[in-house]
Design a protein around this motif. Sequence first.
Motif, short mmCIF file in Angstrom:
data_model
loop_
_atom_site.label_atom_id
_atom_site.label_comp_id
_atom_site.label_asym_id
_atom_site.label_seq_id
_atom_site.Cartn_x
_atom_site.Cartn_y
_atom_site.Cartn_z
N ALA A 1 0.84 -1.21 0.00
CA ALA A 1 0.00 0.00 0.00
C ALA A 1 0.87 1.25 0.00
O ALA A 1 0.60 2.22 -0.73
CB ALA A 1 -0.92 0.00 1.21
N LYS A 2 1.91 1.27 0.80
CA LYS A 2 2.81 2.41 0.87
C LYS A 2 3.46 2.68 -0.48
O LYS A 2 3.54 3.84 -0.94
CB LYS A 2 3.89 2.15 1.92
N SER A 3 3.90 1.61 -1.16
CA SER A 3 4.58 1.78 -2.44
C SER A 3 3.62 2.20 -3.54
O SER A 3 3.91 3.09 -4.33
CB SER A 3 5.27 0.46 -2.84
N ILE A 4 2.47 1.55 -3.61
CA ILE A 4 1.50 1.87 -4.66
C ILE A 4 1.03 3.32 -4.55
O ILE A 4 0.89 4.02 -5.55
CB ILE A 4 0.30 0.90 -4.60
N CYS A 5 0.81 3.76 -3.31
CA CYS A 5 0.28 5.12 -3.11
C CYS A 5 1.38 6.15 -2.87
O CYS A 5 1.08 7.33 -2.65
CB CYS A 5 -0.69 5.12 -1.93
N ASP A 6 2.64 5.72 -2.92
CA ASP A 6 3.78 6.62 -2.77
C ASP A 6 3.62 7.48 -1.52
O ASP A 6 3.68 8.71 -1.56
CB ASP A 6 3.93 7.51 -4.00
N SER A 7 3.40 6.83 -0.39
CA SER A 7 3.10 7.54 0.84
C SER A 7 4.19 7.32 1.88
O SER A 7 4.95 6.36 1.82
CB SER A 7 1.75 7.08 1.41
N GLU A 8 4.25 8.24 2.84
CA GLU A 8 5.23 8.14 3.93
C GLU A 8 4.79 7.13 4.98
O GLU A 8 5.61 6.44 5.57
CB GLU A 8 5.41 9.51 4.58
N MET A 9 3.49 7.06 5.21
CA MET A 9 2.94 6.17 6.25
C MET A 9 1.86 5.27 5.67
O MET A 9 1.11 5.68 4.78
CB MET A 9 2.36 7.01 7.40
N ALA A 10 1.78 4.05 6.18
CA ALA A 10 0.73 3.12 5.78
C ALA A 10 0.40 2.25 6.98
O ALA A 10 1.29 1.86 7.74
CB ALA A 10 1.18 2.27 4.60
N LEU A 11 -0.89 1.94 7.13
CA LEU A 11 -1.32 1.18 8.31
C LEU A 11 -2.48 0.25 7.98
O LEU A 11 -3.28 0.54 7.08
CB LEU A 11 -1.77 2.12 9.43
N ILE A 12 -2.57 -0.83 8.72
CA ILE A 12 -3.78 -1.65 8.79
C ILE A 12 -4.34 -1.43 10.18
O ILE A 12 -3.68 -1.73 11.18
CB ILE A 12 -3.48 -3.14 8.55
#
Length: 423
Positions: free
Chosen positions: A55-66
């Motif tokens: 999810a972090k890579s696909i959305c090019d984001s700094e933070m990702a969480l479940i």
Amino acid sequence: MKIDWQHNELLKSKFKSNADHSPSVADSQRLHDLFHFDILDTPPEPKFDALTELAKSICDSEMALITFLDDTRQWFKSKIGVEEDETPLEYSFCLYTIEGDEVYEVPDATKNELFKHNPLVVNDPKIRFYAGAPLVTSGGHRLGTICVVDRYPKKLTKDQKKHLSLLANQVVAQLELRKYVKREVEASEQKAQFATMVSHQFRTPITAIQSNAELVNLCIRQNDHPANQEIISYTRRISDQVKSMTSLLDDVLLFGQLQNLEKSASKEILDIAELCDSIIHRVNSLQKDQRQANLKIHAKSALAYVNKELMEHALVNFLSNAFKYSYDNPEFVISTNKESLIILIADKGIGIPVKAQEHLFEPFFRAENVSEIEGTGLGLLIAKEFIELNNGTVKVESKPGKGTQVHLTFPLASRTNSSANDD
């Protein structure tokens, strides 16, 4: 990211709780479903972490969480870029995500009436962008989200939203598979019927996970972007987890068939030294780090009356564990005394914690020091059962940090002992 709770508490009085706007979060059926999954406050698991990284890579984001939301907090099953394990429910963006079935997006929290006074926006970590996909169970309950967060405004593309939703489906598939395994193993009294039933039930979510991973791969291969190779590496990790779950399924099915095997396993007099030599060569060939187990034989004759397939499965399991939990070369020694054939499989690895040793052969039990090493929690139990079906005994001796020794003992047999039987 570490949240400055001291300053956020000062801002809290100026911020109207998000929880006031979300009737779904307190829904008793939703909470019942959430607690029934027994997921809250569990340790990290690679199969969920792989989805978060994707999810972090696909959305090019700094933070990702479940995240999972109970009635007082949002708890993070998996997280990247965040140090906390949970945050108060009243600060949650995910409350709004679980109100619907689609990706919920906040392009710029400072311009959103619902969030511009949120302590997590005004103060550290100064959230600007948020997007989350709800985790919707087969029963229609929204337990939480898989979400991405950044400290600058932006918007997801149509494809990124689609992929985030696909990842949410995979999280739910993992959850339901996990729940199903635990429930059925605990509840099943007739193992043979259980094995037949789960054979059909498990394959569907496993196939869904694999299909979604392949779909993500297909979508990103259509776009030439430098980040695609990294994303592909994460989908490979998902595929690896599918293989792990398939291994779990195979072990569960085998576990369910143990009672039938006791009646159907035919035995013959075998040269255990020859059998072990074949097994060692096979397992040695699988070691990518070139480690090797060497067979030592201190016996003129190493015959036993056993079922070959059951013996192979058990010995491969014990030897594979010796490689898995050690960085050294395992020892494999065959010896005899007047009445018994003895097999020693030893490693100089991490060992087994003292408190865990008494639970070693319980279904799905795994010691606390192997949480990062893949395993099903059934392999040792099945191997022990197979040894005992061959009239053998299993004794495990272990010292944490020094290694483990597995002693297998069988009655000696001879070529002329044509009257050998299972008694």
